[in-house]
Design a protein around this motif. Structure first.
Motif, mmCIF file in Angstrom:
data_model
loop_
_atom_site.group_PDB
_atom_site.id
_atom_site.type_symbol
_atom_site.label_atom_id
_atom_site.label_comp_id
_atom_site.label_asym_id
_atom_site.label_seq_id
_atom_site.Cartn_x
_atom_site.Cartn_y
_atom_site.Cartn_z
ATOM 1 N N GLU A 148 33.573 41.937 30.118
ATOM 2 C CA GLU A 148 34.022 43.332 30.105
ATOM 3 C C GLU A 148 34.502 43.792 31.485
ATOM 4 O OE1 GLU A 148 31.270 42.178 28.842
ATOM 5 O OE2 GLU A 148 30.718 43.164 26.947
ATOM 6 N N LEU A 149 33.999 43.141 32.538
ATOM 7 C CA LEU A 149 34.313 43.581 33.897
ATOM 8 C C LEU A 149 35.532 42.877 34.493
ATOM 9 C CD1 LEU A 149 30.702 43.799 35.394
ATOM 10 C CD2 LEU A 149 32.175 45.677 34.669
ATOM 11 N N VAL A 150 36.149 41.980 33.745
ATOM 12 C CA VAL A 150 37.358 41.315 34.247
ATOM 13 C C VAL A 150 38.397 42.374 34.610
ATOM 14 C CG1 VAL A 150 39.318 39.861 33.608
ATOM 15 C CG2 VAL A 150 36.995 39.173 33.005
ATOM 16 N N ALA A 151 38.986 42.260 35.807
ATOM 17 C CA ALA A 151 39.924 43.286 36.279
ATOM 18 C C ALA A 151 40.915 42.673 37.263
ATOM 19 C CB ALA A 151 39.170 44.437 36.938
ATOM 20 N N ASP A 152 42.024 43.369 37.446
ATOM 21 C CA ASP A 152 43.054 42.929 38.395
ATOM 22 C C ASP A 152 42.843 43.520 39.782
ATOM 23 O OD1 ASP A 152 44.577 41.482 36.422
ATOM 24 O OD2 ASP A 152 45.208 43.427 35.639
ATOM 25 N N LEU A 153 42.072 44.587 39.866
ATOM 26 C CA LEU A 153 41.869 45.263 41.143
ATOM 27 C C LEU A 153 40.469 45.848 41.184
ATOM 28 C CD1 LEU A 153 43.143 46.469 43.819
ATOM 29 C CD2 LEU A 153 43.662 48.502 42.463
ATOM 30 N N LEU A 154 39.809 45.722 42.326
ATOM 31 C CA LEU A 154 38.481 46.300 42.521
ATOM 32 C C LEU A 154 38.574 47.387 43.573
ATOM 33 C CD1 LEU A 154 35.394 46.211 42.022
ATOM 34 C CD2 LEU A 154 35.243 44.555 43.884
ATOM 35 N N LEU A 155 38.173 48.580 43.216
ATOM 36 C CA LEU A 155 38.164 49.723 44.136
ATOM 37 C C LEU A 155 36.710 50.097 44.407
ATOM 38 C CD1 LEU A 155 39.647 52.019 45.645
ATOM 39 C CD2 LEU A 155 39.579 53.331 43.520
ATOM 40 N N ILE A 156 36.298 49.996 45.671
ATOM 41 C CA ILE A 156 34.920 50.307 46.055
ATOM 42 C C ILE A 156 34.884 51.705 46.655
ATOM 43 C CG2 ILE A 156 32.974 49.650 47.516
ATOM 44 C CD1 ILE A 156 34.024 46.783 47.415
ATOM 45 N N LEU A 157 34.092 52.580 46.061
ATOM 46 C CA LEU A 157 34.016 53.983 46.506
ATOM 47 C C LEU A 157 32.806 54.147 47.415
ATOM 48 C CD1 LEU A 157 34.877 55.509 43.050
ATOM 49 C CD2 LEU A 157 36.404 55.297 44.999
ATOM 50 N N ASP A 158 32.904 53.582 48.630
ATOM 51 C CA ASP A 158 31.787 53.629 49.559
ATOM 52 C C ASP A 158 32.356 53.650 50.967
ATOM 53 O OD1 ASP A 158 29.278 53.606 50.624
ATOM 54 O OD2 ASP A 158 28.886 51.489 50.231
ATOM 55 N N GLY A 159 31.522 53.985 51.917
ATOM 56 C CA GLY A 159 31.954 53.994 53.299
ATOM 57 C C GLY A 159 32.159 55.395 53.831
ATOM 58 N N PRO A 160 32.165 55.526 55.155
ATOM 59 C CA PRO A 160 32.237 56.842 55.770
ATOM 60 C C PRO A 160 33.642 57.438 55.720
ATOM 61 C CG PRO A 160 32.262 55.143 57.443
ATOM 62 C CD PRO A 160 32.045 54.438 56.140
ATOM 63 N N MET A 161 33.708 58.775 55.757
ATOM 64 C CA MET A 161 34.993 59.454 55.900
ATOM 65 C C MET A 161 35.489 59.267 57.328
ATOM 66 S SD MET A 161 35.910 63.498 55.354
ATOM 67 C CE MET A 161 35.945 63.418 53.566
ATOM 68 N N HIS A 162 36.796 59.138 57.474
ATOM 69 C CA HIS A 162 37.355 59.010 58.813
ATOM 70 C C HIS A 162 37.073 60.272 59.616
ATOM 71 C CE1 HIS A 162 40.535 58.693 61.937
ATOM 72 N NE2 HIS A 162 40.186 57.432 61.883
ATOM 73 N N SER A 163 36.868 60.093 60.921
ATOM 74 C CA SER A 163 36.470 61.221 61.774
ATOM 75 C C SER A 163 37.520 62.333 61.796
ATOM 76 C CB SER A 163 36.215 60.721 63.201
ATOM 77 O OG SER A 163 37.365 60.071 63.720
ATOM 78 N N SER A 164 38.765 62.012 61.453
ATOM 79 C CA SER A 164 39.807 63.034 61.419
ATOM 80 C C SER A 164 39.658 63.966 60.225
ATOM 81 C CB SER A 164 41.189 62.370 61.361
ATOM 82 O OG SER A 164 41.359 61.685 60.129
ATOM 83 N N GLY A 165 38.855 63.550 59.228
ATOM 84 C CA GLY A 165 38.715 64.328 58.000
ATOM 85 C C GLY A 165 39.814 64.069 56.998
#
Length: 232
Positions: A71-88
């Motif tokens: 079910e998880l087979v995919a062409d692209l993986l998008l990870i929604l993690d990590g800090p926001m850039h300091s510029s906002g």
């Protein structure tokens, strides 16, 4: 409605993991809701994995991936993690470094010994470990372990030029971290060193007596935790 007239700088959300990393999840779900409202649903399938145990090394994720791999087979993986850039500014990151870790142990006498009786001729594992760790990098911060950089992909000048467009201030960086200067592998900027180059860092070092006051021992063992951030 309660936020009308309020500056975004005045907005605070108090919740466990609101920034890291429930915030990015909520942002993505809101984006999907917005696309649905304006009848612009993506022309492809989207599969969501919500993993809120990341800071605990995601103990349930491997089994879930194994059980639902079809079910998880995919062409692209998008990870929604990590800090926001300091510029906002909204940021897309086109890759994440991997990691390898190890514990390095050096051995001395069978048991800890008194430095007054045995100092100067027993092998000292803490000193030996310090020499080993210090020998891993040169004065500029380049790892000198043979083969460490073998096969590491080099980005093109065009790609590096695109990276350099990201807002960045070396002075602000040093001020925020309270350091006199940055250092590292020659030929690369700070932004490049912390993204497209592999790292080697000592995360912890210990051995012998580390409590208050003095205890004149030659330890039987000394330890260091090491991590390496990996790139393609």
């Amino acid at each position: 409605d309660a936020l009308k007239g309020e500056s975004i700088d005045d907005l605070r959300i108090f919740a466990r993991s609101s920034a890291d990393d429930k915030g990015p999840f909520v942002m993505f779900l809101n984006a999907l809701d917005h696309l649905k409202k304006i009848n612009k649903n993506p022309a492809f399938n989207i599969k969501l994995i919500l993993d809120f145990e990341e800071e605990q090394s995601s103990p349930g994720l491997p089994e879930a991936v194994k059980n639902f791999k079809e079910e998880l087979v995919a062409d692209l993986l998008l990870i929604l993690d990590g800090p926001m850039h300091s510029s906002g500014l909204p940021t897309l990151v086109f890759g994440n470094r991997g990691i390898a870790t190890l514990t390095l142990t050096t051995f001395g006498p069978l048991t800890s010994q008194h430095s007054g009786h045995y100092g100067n001729y027993l092998p000292n594992p803490a000193l030996a470990l310090s020499k080993v760790l210090a020998s891993m990098k040169d004065d500029q911060g380049r790892v000198v372990i043979p083969g460490f950089y073998d096969g590491v992909e080099e980005l093109s000048l065009e790609e590096r030029a695109e990276m350099a467009k990201r807002p960045y201030s070396e002075d602000d960086y040093k001020k925020a971290l309270n350091i006199a200067d940055t250092y590292g592998e020659a030929g690369y900027t700070t932004n490049e060193r912390n993204s497209i180059r592999p790292t080697l860092d000592v995360n912890g070092i210990w051995g012998g007596y580390t409590g208050e006051g003095a205890k004149t021992v030659i330890a039987s063992k000394a330890f260091a935790k090491i991590s390496m951030r990996l790139v393609p």
